[in-house]
Design a protein around this motif. Structure first.
Motif, short mmCIF file in Angstrom:
data_model
loop_
_atom_site.label_atom_id
_atom_site.label_comp_id
_atom_site.label_asym_id
_atom_site.label_seq_id
_atom_site.Cartn_x
_atom_site.Cartn_y
_atom_site.Cartn_z
N SER A 38 -68.75 -2.62 24.91
CA SER A 38 -69.39 -3.40 25.97
C SER A 38 -68.55 -4.62 26.39
CB SER A 38 -70.79 -3.85 25.54
OG SER A 38 -70.69 -4.68 24.40
N PHE A 39 -67.38 -4.81 25.77
CA PHE A 39 -66.51 -5.92 26.10
C PHE A 39 -65.89 -5.67 27.47
CE2 PHE A 39 -62.19 -7.91 25.76
CZ PHE A 39 -62.62 -9.22 25.80
N THR A 40 -66.08 -6.60 28.40
CA THR A 40 -65.60 -6.40 29.77
C THR A 40 -64.25 -7.07 30.03
OG1 THR A 40 -66.86 -8.32 30.51
CG2 THR A 40 -67.93 -6.16 30.70
N GLY A 41 -63.74 -7.81 29.05
CA GLY A 41 -62.44 -8.45 29.21
C GLY A 41 -61.30 -7.49 28.92
N ARG A 42 -60.12 -8.03 28.70
CA ARG A 42 -58.94 -7.21 28.41
C ARG A 42 -58.65 -7.24 26.92
NH1 ARG A 42 -54.72 -9.58 32.60
NH2 ARG A 42 -56.03 -11.41 32.58
N LEU A 43 -58.21 -6.10 26.39
CA LEU A 43 -57.87 -5.95 24.98
C LEU A 43 -56.40 -5.55 24.89
CD1 LEU A 43 -58.89 -5.87 22.04
CD2 LEU A 43 -59.47 -3.49 22.41
N TYR A 44 -55.62 -6.34 24.15
CA TYR A 44 -54.17 -6.12 24.04
C TYR A 44 -53.77 -5.99 22.59
CZ TYR A 44 -53.99 -8.34 28.68
OH TYR A 44 -54.16 -8.68 29.99
N HIS A 45 -52.67 -5.29 22.38
CA HIS A 45 -51.97 -5.33 21.09
C HIS A 45 -50.72 -6.18 21.33
CE1 HIS A 45 -49.37 -4.03 17.77
NE2 HIS A 45 -50.52 -3.88 17.13
N SER A 46 -50.31 -6.91 20.32
CA SER A 46 -49.17 -7.81 20.49
C SER A 46 -47.90 -7.10 20.95
CB SER A 46 -48.90 -8.57 19.19
OG SER A 46 -48.68 -7.66 18.12
N SER A 47 -47.77 -5.82 20.66
CA SER A 47 -46.56 -5.10 21.06
C SER A 47 -46.46 -4.93 22.58
CB SER A 47 -46.51 -3.72 20.39
OG SER A 47 -47.60 -2.93 20.82
N SER A 48 -47.59 -5.05 23.30
CA SER A 48 -47.55 -4.91 24.76
C SER A 48 -47.50 -6.27 25.48
CB SER A 48 -48.76 -4.12 25.25
OG SER A 48 -49.95 -4.84 24.98
N TYR A 49 -47.54 -7.35 24.73
CA TYR A 49 -47.54 -8.69 25.33
C TYR A 49 -46.15 -9.05 25.85
CZ TYR A 49 -47.90 -13.71 25.81
OH TYR A 49 -47.87 -14.98 26.29
N ARG A 50 -46.09 -9.61 27.05
CA ARG A 50 -44.81 -10.04 27.62
C ARG A 50 -44.78 -11.52 27.95
NH1 ARG A 50 -43.74 -6.46 25.19
NH2 ARG A 50 -43.21 -4.38 25.82
N ASN A 51 -45.85 -12.07 28.53
CA ASN A 51 -45.89 -13.50 28.86
C ASN A 51 -47.33 -13.92 29.10
OD1 ASN A 51 -46.57 -13.12 31.70
ND2 ASN A 51 -44.45 -12.43 31.94
N GLY A 52 -47.55 -15.22 29.28
CA GLY A 52 -48.89 -15.77 29.43
C GLY A 52 -49.43 -15.76 30.84
N ALA A 53 -48.74 -15.09 31.76
CA ALA A 53 -49.21 -15.06 33.15
C ALA A 53 -50.58 -14.40 33.23
CB ALA A 53 -48.21 -14.30 34.02
N GLY A 54 -51.45 -14.97 34.03
CA GLY A 54 -52.78 -14.39 34.24
C GLY A 54 -53.85 -14.90 33.29
N PHE A 55 -53.52 -15.80 32.38
CA PHE A 55 -54.51 -16.30 31.43
C PHE A 55 -54.99 -17.71 31.77
CE2 PHE A 55 -52.13 -13.22 28.77
CZ PHE A 55 -53.14 -12.28 28.74
N GLN A 56 -54.56 -18.26 32.91
CA GLN A 56 -54.99 -19.59 33.30
C GLN A 56 -56.50 -19.63 33.45
OE1 GLN A 56 -52.67 -17.76 34.97
NE2 GLN A 56 -50.80 -18.84 34.42
N GLY A 57 -57.11 -20.61 32.80
CA GLY A 57 -58.55 -20.80 32.91
C GLY A 57 -59.40 -19.81 32.13
N ARG A 58 -58.77 -18.93 31.38
CA ARG A 58 -59.51 -17.90 30.63
C ARG A 58 -59.67 -18.29 29.16
NH1 ARG A 58 -60.70 -13.53 33.58
NH2 ARG A 58 -59.44 -13.16 35.39
N HIS A 59 -60.65 -17.71 28.51
CA HIS A 59 -60.90 -17.93 27.09
C HIS A 59 -60.28 -16.77 26.32
CE1 HIS A 59 -63.66 -21.21 27.93
NE2 HIS A 59 -64.05 -20.48 28.96
#
Length: 131
Positions: A38-59
């Motif tokens: 039921s989680f509506t946010g995004r779920l990532y694994h560290s291996s797919s992380y590239r940069n912090g773009a798009g996380f402004q203002g998010r928890h």
């Protein structure tokens, strides 16, 4: 919802993104968490992380306490996230990458002066740096 086993209380938190940090160079493994369907946010694994773009203002919540987790949490905080929460099974000692002026700590500690200090003084300096 999280249960604090020491205090015996339940707390609920809401996040926009979750990072599972089990190692950047490991085969991605994201455990099935109760309520994740039921989680509506995004779920990532560290291996797919590239940069912090798009996380402004998010928890953001980061699961893990290794190098990848700390790097992602720091970058998310610096990129303007509303909040960054770290979740880990047990505590650890974290040695900072840089001092208050941005100088690398390893260069500060890798000197003749530091190596010639008495052990008690080196320990006091290290405690100062990690607090």
């Amino acid at each position: 919802t999280v249960r604090d086993h020491r205090e015996g209380r339940l707390e609920s938190f809401t996040f926009d993104a979750v990072f599972v940090c089990t190692g950047q160079f490991k085969t991605p493994s994201i455990p099935r968490l109760p309520g994740s369907e039921s989680f509506t946010g995004r779920l990532y694994h560290s291996s797919s992380y590239r940069n912090g773009a798009g996380f402004q203002g998010r928890h953001i919540v980061v699961v893990g306490i290794g190098n990848s987790a700390l790097d992602i949490a720091l970058e998310a905080a610096r990129s303007g996230s509303a909040s960054v929460t770290m979740v880990c099974r047990s505590g650890t000692s974290i040695i900072p990458v840089s001092d208050f002026h941005g100088r690398p700590v390893d260069q500060l500690l890798n000197t003749r002066m530091y190596s010639q200090m008495p052990a008690a003084m080196r320990q006091m300096l290290m405690l100062y740096l990690i607090r």
